[in-house]
Write an enzyme that holds these catalytic residues in place. Structure first.
Site, PDB file in Angstrom:
ATOM      1  N   GLY A  86       3.021 -16.937 -14.871  1.00 18.48           N
ATOM      2  CA  GLY A  86       2.177 -16.288 -13.868  1.00 18.48           C
ATOM      3  C   GLY A  86       2.736 -16.286 -12.458  1.00 18.48           C
ATOM      4  O   GLY A  86       1.971 -16.255 -11.487  1.00 18.48           O
ATOM      5  N   THR A  87       4.071 -16.246 -12.307  1.00 18.31           N
ATOM      6  CA  THR A  87       4.603 -16.179 -10.941  1.00 18.31           C
ATOM      7  C   THR A  87       4.294 -14.819 -10.302  1.00 18.31           C
ATOM      8  O   THR A  87       4.069 -14.735  -9.094  1.00 18.31           O
ATOM      9  CB  THR A  87       6.121 -16.460 -10.893  1.00 18.31           C
ATOM     10  OG1 THR A  87       6.815 -15.453 -11.618  1.00 18.31           O
ATOM     11  CG2 THR A  87       6.453 -17.830 -11.436  1.00 18.31           C
ATOM     12  N   ASN A  88       4.264 -13.770 -11.108  1.00 15.58           N
ATOM     13  CA  ASN A  88       3.858 -12.461 -10.550  1.00 15.58           C
ATOM     14  C   ASN A  88       2.389 -12.457 -10.180  1.00 15.58           C
ATOM     15  O   ASN A  88       2.005 -11.883  -9.157  1.00 15.58           O
ATOM     16  CB  ASN A  88       4.173 -11.338 -11.543  1.00 15.58           C
ATOM     17  CG  ASN A  88       5.624 -10.915 -11.468  1.00 15.58           C
ATOM     18  OD1 ASN A  88       6.046 -10.281 -10.511  1.00 15.58           O
ATOM     19  ND2 ASN A  88       6.409 -11.310 -12.468  1.00 15.58           N
ATOM     20  N   MET A 131       2.392 -10.279 -22.803  1.00 17.02           N
ATOM     21  CA  MET A 131       3.321  -9.996 -23.886  1.00 17.02           C
ATOM     22  C   MET A 131       2.635  -9.408 -25.125  1.00 17.02           C
ATOM     23  O   MET A 131       3.139  -9.533 -26.241  1.00 17.02           O
ATOM     24  CB  MET A 131       4.128 -11.257 -24.235  1.00 17.02           C
ATOM     25  CG  MET A 131       4.939 -11.807 -23.058  1.00 17.02           C
ATOM     26  SD  MET A 131       5.874 -10.558 -22.120  1.00 17.02           S
ATOM     27  CE  MET A 131       7.459 -10.659 -22.955  1.00 17.02           C
ATOM     28  N   ILE A 177       0.803  -5.730 -26.758  1.00 18.33           N
ATOM     29  CA  ILE A 177       0.745  -4.275 -26.566  1.00 18.33           C
ATOM     30  C   ILE A 177      -0.699  -3.836 -26.741  1.00 18.33           C
ATOM     31  O   ILE A 177      -1.331  -4.146 -27.761  1.00 18.33           O
ATOM     32  CB  ILE A 177       1.662  -3.576 -27.594  1.00 18.33           C
ATOM     33  CG1 ILE A 177       3.104  -4.039 -27.377  1.00 18.33           C
ATOM     34  CG2 ILE A 177       1.550  -2.070 -27.491  1.00 18.33           C
ATOM     35  CD1 ILE A 177       3.982  -3.864 -28.589  1.00 18.33           C
ATOM     36  N   LEU A 178      -1.215  -3.139 -25.742  1.00 15.49           N
ATOM     37  CA  LEU A 178      -2.597  -2.651 -25.814  1.00 15.49           C
ATOM     38  C   LEU A 178      -2.645  -1.348 -26.609  1.00 15.49           C
ATOM     39  O   LEU A 178      -1.732  -0.518 -26.516  1.00 15.49           O
ATOM     40  CB  LEU A 178      -3.152  -2.426 -24.404  1.00 15.49           C
ATOM     41  CG  LEU A 178      -3.366  -3.695 -23.577  1.00 15.49           C
ATOM     42  CD1 LEU A 178      -3.675  -3.332 -22.126  1.00 15.49           C
ATOM     43  CD2 LEU A 178      -4.475  -4.572 -24.160  1.00 15.49           C
ATOM     44  N   ASN A 234       2.393  -1.881 -15.410  1.00 19.51           N
ATOM     45  CA  ASN A 234       3.147  -3.009 -15.969  1.00 19.51           C
ATOM     46  C   ASN A 234       4.421  -3.216 -15.152  1.00 19.51           C
ATOM     47  O   ASN A 234       4.936  -2.286 -14.540  1.00 19.51           O
ATOM     48  CB  ASN A 234       3.522  -2.693 -17.418  1.00 19.51           C
ATOM     49  CG  ASN A 234       4.277  -3.823 -18.087  1.00 19.51           C
ATOM     50  OD1 ASN A 234       3.931  -4.998 -17.933  1.00 19.51           O
ATOM     51  ND2 ASN A 234       5.327  -3.498 -18.821  1.00 19.51           N
ATOM     52  N   HIS A 254       8.392  -4.750 -15.583  1.00 14.74           N
ATOM     53  CA  HIS A 254       9.358  -5.054 -16.645  1.00 14.74           C
ATOM     54  C   HIS A 254      10.701  -5.426 -16.004  1.00 14.74           C
ATOM     55  O   HIS A 254      11.156  -4.741 -15.083  1.00 14.74           O
ATOM     56  CB  HIS A 254       9.516  -3.838 -17.565  1.00 14.74           C
ATOM     57  CG  HIS A 254      10.422  -4.107 -18.714  1.00 14.74           C
ATOM     58  ND1 HIS A 254      10.051  -4.885 -19.791  1.00 14.74           N
ATOM     59  CD2 HIS A 254      11.706  -3.739 -18.948  1.00 14.74           C
ATOM     60  CE1 HIS A 254      11.064  -4.974 -20.631  1.00 14.74           C
ATOM     61  NE2 HIS A 254      12.081  -4.283 -20.140  1.00 14.74           N
TER      62      HIS A 254
HETATM   63  C1  GAR Z   1       8.378 -11.211 -15.619  1.00  8.58           C
HETATM   64  O1  GAR Z   1       9.736 -11.287 -15.294  1.00  8.58           O
HETATM   65  C2  GAR Z   1       8.028  -9.845 -16.178  1.00  8.58           C
HETATM   66  O2  GAR Z   1       8.814  -8.829 -15.656  1.00  8.58           O
HETATM   67  C3  GAR Z   1       8.314 -10.053 -17.645  1.00  8.58           C
HETATM   68  O3  GAR Z   1       7.847 -11.333 -17.930  1.00  8.58           O
HETATM   69  C4  GAR Z   1       8.012 -12.161 -16.771  1.00  8.58           C
HETATM   70  C5  GAR Z   1       6.718 -12.877 -16.535  1.00  8.58           C
HETATM   71  O4  GAR Z   1       6.864 -13.844 -15.537  1.00  8.58           O
HETATM   72  N1  GAR Z   1       7.657  -9.055 -18.426  1.00  8.58           N
HETATM   73  C6  GAR Z   1       8.152  -8.530 -19.559  1.00  8.58           C
HETATM   74  O5  GAR Z   1       9.197  -8.898 -20.061  1.00  8.58           O
HETATM   75  C7  GAR Z   1       7.294  -7.453 -20.180  1.00  8.58           C
HETATM   76  N2  GAR Z   1       8.030  -6.696 -21.150  1.00  8.58           N
HETATM   77  P1  GAR Z   1       5.611 -14.469 -14.816  1.00  8.58           P
HETATM   78  O6  GAR Z   1       4.627 -14.921 -15.909  1.00  8.58           O
HETATM   79  O7  GAR Z   1       6.172 -15.640 -14.082  1.00  8.58           O
HETATM   80  O8  GAR Z   1       5.021 -13.427 -13.924  1.00  8.58           O
END
Ligand code: GAR
Length: 199
Positions: A15-17, A87, A89-90, A104, A106
């Protein structure tokens, strides 16, 4: 803009994003955070920031899972659905109930390296540049109309950890900026074409 617009963030992991989105609330408010995993550290980040944290357990049936997620989002009354390290798919129901309202992030320059392990795949392929993509979600994996991309150089000594860390630095700046523009109505989508225009 007077009142912040309520959004939901969907997560599966650290969850850093989500944290970056929480830290930049203003034009939007993270009203609810939905995780498919009860042990996702992202849930703690949500609670710490005072957002509702909801677990919708994955049972192996995508349609049923999508339906339950959509019900949570509708009850929360959110205007936008922001996938951040989610992670799963809806299914189609999500696109029908939230048309052009799901985005989203990526960790690659799509259409290169869709799906899981995008950073490892880019390294294995030997690309000199990869990056970040934010896009609208459609029924195909990592495929919907592209809103924004930021390139990240691959360095000779990079491993998955170092490269993903530099990609995430970009993600944490880009995603809040895109969500801010979305809730301000500065981004329009028509087919695959996405237009940015200042209000
Ligand atoms: C992020 O880097 C995001 O881009 C990636 O998962 C990570 C989640 O990090 N998403 C995918 O690969 C989706 N296909 P976070 O939980 O620290 O935000």
């Amino acid at each position: 803009m007077s009142q912040p617009i309520d959004i939901a963030v969907l997560v599966s992991g650290s969850g850093t994003n989500l944290q970056a989105l929480l830290d930049h609330q203003g034009s939007y408010r993270v009203a609810t955070v939905v995780s498919d995993r009860p042990d996702a550290p992202a849930l703690e980040r949500a609670r710490a920031a005072g957002a509702e944290a909801v677990v919708v357990t994955w049972t192996g049936d995508r349609d049923d899972f999508t339906h339950r997620v959509c019900d949570v989002l509708e009850r929360a009354g959110v205007a936008w659905v922001v996938l951040a390290g989610f992670m799963r798919i809806l299914g189609r129901e999500a696109m029908e109930r939230f048309p052009d309202r799901i985005v989203n992030i990526h960790p690659s320059l799509l259409p290169a390296f869709p799906g899981a392990n995008a950073v490892a795949k880019a390294l294995e392929y030997g690309v000199k540049q990869t990056g970040v993509t934010v896009h609208f979600v459609d029924e195909e994996v990592d495929h919907g109309p592209i809103i924004a991309q930021v390139p990240v150089e691959v360095l000779p000594d990079d491993d998955v950890g170092t490269l993903h860390a530099r990609i995430q630095q970009q993600e944490h700046v880009l995603y809040p900026a895109v969500v801010d523009a979305l809730v301000r109505g500065e981004i329009r989508v028509s087919g695959r074409k996405v237009e940015w225009r200042k209000q």
